[in-house]
Design a protein around this motif. Structure first.
Motif, PDB file in Angstrom:
ATOM      1  N   UNK A  26       9.636  -3.164  12.528  1.00  0.00           N
ATOM      2  CA  UNK A  26       8.173  -3.700  12.265  1.00  0.00           C
ATOM      3  C   UNK A  26       7.882  -4.096  10.804  1.00  0.00           C
ATOM      4  N   UNK A  27       7.271  -5.299  10.460  1.00  0.00           N
ATOM      5  CA  UNK A  27       7.103  -5.671   9.157  1.00  0.00           C
ATOM      6  C   UNK A  27       5.618  -5.127   8.629  1.00  0.00           C
ATOM      7  N   UNK A  28       5.673  -4.338   7.559  1.00  0.00           N
ATOM      8  CA  UNK A  28       4.243  -3.835   7.110  1.00  0.00           C
ATOM      9  C   UNK A  28       3.751  -4.836   5.974  1.00  0.00           C
ATOM     10  N   UNK A  29       2.902  -5.575   6.694  1.00  0.00           N
ATOM     11  CA  UNK A  29       2.108  -6.509   5.574  1.00  0.00           C
ATOM     12  C   UNK A  29       0.913  -5.717   4.749  1.00  0.00           C
ATOM     13  N   UNK A  88     -23.280   1.089   5.539  1.00  0.00           N
ATOM     14  CA  UNK A  88     -22.415   2.674   5.688  1.00  0.00           C
ATOM     15  C   UNK A  88     -22.090   3.253   4.487  1.00  0.00           C
ATOM     16  N   UNK A  89     -22.103   4.299   4.170  1.00  0.00           N
ATOM     17  CA  UNK A  89     -21.516   5.007   2.892  1.00  0.00           C
ATOM     18  C   UNK A  89     -20.294   4.888   2.723  1.00  0.00           C
ATOM     19  N   UNK A  90     -19.295   4.440   3.550  1.00  0.00           N
ATOM     20  CA  UNK A  90     -17.941   4.413   3.271  1.00  0.00           C
ATOM     21  C   UNK A  90     -17.481   3.519   2.047  1.00  0.00           C
ATOM     22  N   UNK A  91     -16.649   3.843   0.924  1.00  0.00           N
ATOM     23  CA  UNK A  91     -16.353   3.131  -0.097  1.00  0.00           C
ATOM     24  C   UNK A  91     -14.892   2.675   0.174  1.00  0.00           C
ATOM     25  N   UNK A  92     -14.485   1.363  -0.504  1.00  0.00           N
ATOM     26  CA  UNK A  92     -13.544   0.909  -0.258  1.00  0.00           C
ATOM     27  C   UNK A  92     -12.570   0.602  -1.689  1.00  0.00           C
ATOM     28  N   UNK A  93     -11.364   0.839  -1.791  1.00  0.00           N
ATOM     29  CA  UNK A  93     -10.673   0.474  -2.905  1.00  0.00           C
ATOM     30  C   UNK A  93      -9.548  -0.542  -2.457  1.00  0.00           C
ATOM     31  N   UNK A  94      -9.104  -1.151  -3.214  1.00  0.00           N
ATOM     32  CA  UNK A  94      -7.889  -1.930  -2.672  1.00  0.00           C
ATOM     33  C   UNK A  94      -6.763  -2.493  -3.959  1.00  0.00           C
ATOM     34  N   UNK A  95      -5.730  -2.968  -3.454  1.00  0.00           N
ATOM     35  CA  UNK A  95      -4.688  -3.434  -4.497  1.00  0.00           C
ATOM     36  C   UNK A  95      -3.549  -3.913  -3.671  1.00  0.00           C
ATOM     37  N   UNK A  96      -2.606  -4.296  -4.506  1.00  0.00           N
ATOM     38  CA  UNK A  96      -1.239  -4.760  -3.824  1.00  0.00           C
ATOM     39  C   UNK A  96      -0.075  -4.034  -4.621  1.00  0.00           C
ATOM     40  N   UNK A  97       0.464  -2.991  -3.597  1.00  0.00           N
ATOM     41  CA  UNK A  97       1.691  -2.205  -4.046  1.00  0.00           C
ATOM     42  C   UNK A  97       2.769  -2.559  -3.374  1.00  0.00           C
ATOM     43  N   UNK A  98       3.797  -2.716  -4.242  1.00  0.00           N
ATOM     44  CA  UNK A  98       5.250  -3.395  -3.924  1.00  0.00           C
ATOM     45  C   UNK A  98       5.032  -4.296  -2.921  1.00  0.00           C
ATOM     46  N   UNK A  99       4.187  -5.223  -3.117  1.00  0.00           N
ATOM     47  CA  UNK A  99       4.075  -6.482  -2.489  1.00  0.00           C
ATOM     48  C   UNK A  99       3.202  -6.149  -1.184  1.00  0.00           C
ATOM     49  N   UNK A 100       3.025  -5.135  -0.810  1.00  0.00           N
ATOM     50  CA  UNK A 100       2.019  -4.697   0.521  1.00  0.00           C
ATOM     51  C   UNK A 100       0.567  -4.586  -0.089  1.00  0.00           C
ATOM     52  N   UNK A 101      -0.333  -5.271   0.831  1.00  0.00           N
ATOM     53  CA  UNK A 101      -1.801  -5.208   0.628  1.00  0.00           C
ATOM     54  C   UNK A 101      -2.393  -3.637   1.061  1.00  0.00           C
ATOM     55  N   UNK A 102      -2.672  -3.043   0.108  1.00  0.00           N
ATOM     56  CA  UNK A 102      -2.894  -1.540   0.497  1.00  0.00           C
ATOM     57  C   UNK A 102      -4.559  -1.487   0.192  1.00  0.00           C
ATOM     58  N   UNK A 103      -5.219  -0.949   1.205  1.00  0.00           N
ATOM     59  CA  UNK A 103      -6.691  -0.674   0.931  1.00  0.00           C
ATOM     60  C   UNK A 103      -7.123   0.878   1.343  1.00  0.00           C
ATOM     61  N   UNK A 104      -7.838   1.593   0.555  1.00  0.00           N
ATOM     62  CA  UNK A 104      -8.238   2.988   0.940  1.00  0.00           C
ATOM     63  C   UNK A 104      -9.609   3.081   1.102  1.00  0.00           C
ATOM     64  N   UNK A 105     -10.094   3.627   1.995  1.00  0.00           N
ATOM     65  CA  UNK A 105     -11.381   4.083   2.658  1.00  0.00           C
ATOM     66  C   UNK A 105     -11.856   5.405   2.378  1.00  0.00           C
ATOM     67  N   UNK A 107       2.554   7.594  -2.811  1.00  0.00           N
ATOM     68  CA  UNK A 107       3.130   6.446  -3.664  1.00  0.00           C
ATOM     69  C   UNK A 107       4.373   6.076  -2.858  1.00  0.00           C
ATOM     70  N   UNK A 108       5.300   7.256  -2.869  1.00  0.00           N
ATOM     71  CA  UNK A 108       6.570   7.099  -2.375  1.00  0.00           C
ATOM     72  C   UNK A 108       6.703   6.591  -1.038  1.00  0.00           C
ATOM     73  N   UNK A 109       5.627   7.022  -0.041  1.00  0.00           N
ATOM     74  CA  UNK A 109       5.684   6.521   1.451  1.00  0.00           C
ATOM     75  C   UNK A 109       5.624   5.188   1.362  1.00  0.00           C
ATOM     76  N   UNK A 110       4.482   4.665   0.505  1.00  0.00           N
ATOM     77  CA  UNK A 110       4.001   3.182   0.483  1.00  0.00           C
ATOM     78  C   UNK A 110       5.492   2.344  -0.064  1.00  0.00           C
ATOM     79  N   UNK A 111       6.092   2.902  -1.004  1.00  0.00           N
ATOM     80  CA  UNK A 111       7.347   2.282  -1.315  1.00  0.00           C
ATOM     81  C   UNK A 111       8.402   2.196  -0.356  1.00  0.00           C
ATOM     82  N   UNK A 112       8.624   3.262   0.118  1.00  0.00           N
ATOM     83  CA  UNK A 112       9.648   3.424   1.356  1.00  0.00           C
ATOM     84  C   UNK A 112       8.916   2.127   2.549  1.00  0.00           C
ATOM     85  N   UNK A 113       7.822   2.211   2.901  1.00  0.00           N
ATOM     86  CA  UNK A 113       7.456   1.242   3.962  1.00  0.00           C
ATOM     87  C   UNK A 113       7.492  -0.018   3.392  1.00  0.00           C
ATOM     88  N   UNK A 114       7.271  -0.415   2.326  1.00  0.00           N
ATOM     89  CA  UNK A 114       7.469  -1.605   1.744  1.00  0.00           C
ATOM     90  C   UNK A 114       8.913  -2.333   2.035  1.00  0.00           C
TER      91      UNK A 114
END
Ligand code: ADE
Length: 241
Positions: free
Chosen positions: A1-4, A35-52, A229-236
Motif C-alpha cells: 500500500x502506498x501511503x500518500x 466545530x472546535x477541532x483544530x487542524x495542523x498540517x505539513x509534509x514529512x518525508x514526502x507524505x502529506x500529514x495532518x493532525x486534528x 516521527x519514526x513511524x511516519x518516517x517508516x511508513x514513507x
C-alpha cells in the motif's frame, strides 16, 4: 500500500504539541468552521500529514476527550483530507500484568475494542465490543521495538469491575478513551488505521490514576511524539507488513 497522506487524530492539545513540533506541522485553522477541532498540517518525508486535535469544549472549557468528539474529528477529517491512513495517537493506561511501564509506546494490534458498551442481547455483545481491525503493524512494531496489544476504549478514566471483566475476555492490555471510536470510523470507511498509545499510568498499580496520569502526561507525550516521527518516517519508505 502506498501511503500518500496520513491523518493523525489526537484528543488533548498537550498530547498533540510535541507531535506537532516533531513533525514540523503548522496550524491551519479549524477543521470545520462550526466545530472546535483544530487542524495542523505539513509534509514529512514526502507524505502529506495532518493532525486534528479535538479542541476545547465550548461549555466546560476543557479538551474534548473520549469517543464522541473523536468520531466527529475523524469523520470530518476524512471528508476534508481523504487520507490513505488514519492514526489515533494519544496516552493510555497500561497493565503491570502485561508488562507495561510508564512511558512505553504501544501499537494497537490486531484490533481495538470498547469495554464499556455492555449490551447483553444476542449479537449485540460483539457489536458493543467492536473488534475494529488495525492495519497489520507487527513487523513495524518489531523493527521499532514497540510493544503491541489490544487497545480498549471506554468513556471513563476509572476502571470498574465490569470494565475489567470485559477487557479480560479479549486480553485488552492498553486502556484509553478514543482508539475504538476512531477505529470504528476508519473500519466503516475502509481506511487503514493504526493506534499509537503512550503509557501514563499503570491501571493495576497502586497509585491513583489521576495522579499518575497528570505526573506522566508530559513524559508520555514526548515519547509518543518521538515514536510517531519514526513511524511516519517508516511508513514513507516501507510497507507496513
Ligand atoms: N488515558 C490515560 N490513562 C488512561 C486510563 N487509565 N484510562 C483511560 N484513558 C486513559
Amino acid at each position: 500500500m502506498e501511503i500518500k497522506s496520513i491523518s493523525i487524530i489526537v484528543a488533548m492539545q498537550q498530547e498533540a504539541n510535541p507531535i506537532i513540533s516533531a513533525l514540523g506541522l503548522v496550524y491551519s485553522g479549524k477543521i470545520s468552521e462550526q466545530l472546535p477541532m483544530l487542524n495542523y498540517e505539513g509534509i514529512t518525508n514526502g507524505v502529506n500529514v495532518n493532525l486534528v486535535t479535538n479542541g476545547i469544549c465550548p461549555t466546560y472549557g476543557i479538551d474534548l476527550v473520549a469517543s464522541q468528539p473523536s468520531i466527529l474529528s475523524t469523520y470530518v477529517c476524512v471528508e476534508k483530507r481523504k487520507p490513505s491512513l488514519i492514526i489515533n495517537a494519544g496516552t493510555a493506561g497500561g497493565f503491570k500484568k502485561y508488562g507495561a511501564n510508564i512511558g512505553d509506546v504501544y501499537l494497537g494490534s490486531p484490533h481495538v475494542c470498547f469495554h464499556d458498551r455492555r449490551i447483553n442481547l444476542p449479537g449485540f455483545s460483539e457489536y458493543g465490543m467492536g473488534f475494529y481491525t488495525t492495519y497489520p503493524c507487527e513487523v513495524m512494531a518489531k523493527k521499532m521495538a514497540l510493544k503491541t496489544g489490544v487497545v480498549s476504549t471506554g468513556n471513563s478514566l476509572d476502571f470498574s469491575d465490569d470494565d475489567k471483566r470485559v477487557m479480560d475476555t479479549y486480553k485488552g492490555s492498553v486502556k484509553d478513551m478514543e482508539a475504538a471510536a476512531v477505529g470504528w470510523v476508519a473500519n466503516l470507511l475502509q481506511i487503514p488505521f493504526i493506534a499509537v498509545k503512550a503509557i501514563t499510568d499503570i491501571v493495576d498499580g497502586s497509585t491513583p490514576t489521576k495522579d499518575e496520569f497528570l505526573n506522566n502526561l508530559e513524559l508520555a507525550s514526548e515519547n509518543l511524539a518521538a515514536q510517531l516521527a519514526k513511524i511516519v518516517c517508516f511508513l514513507s519508505t516501507n510497507d507496513l507488513h
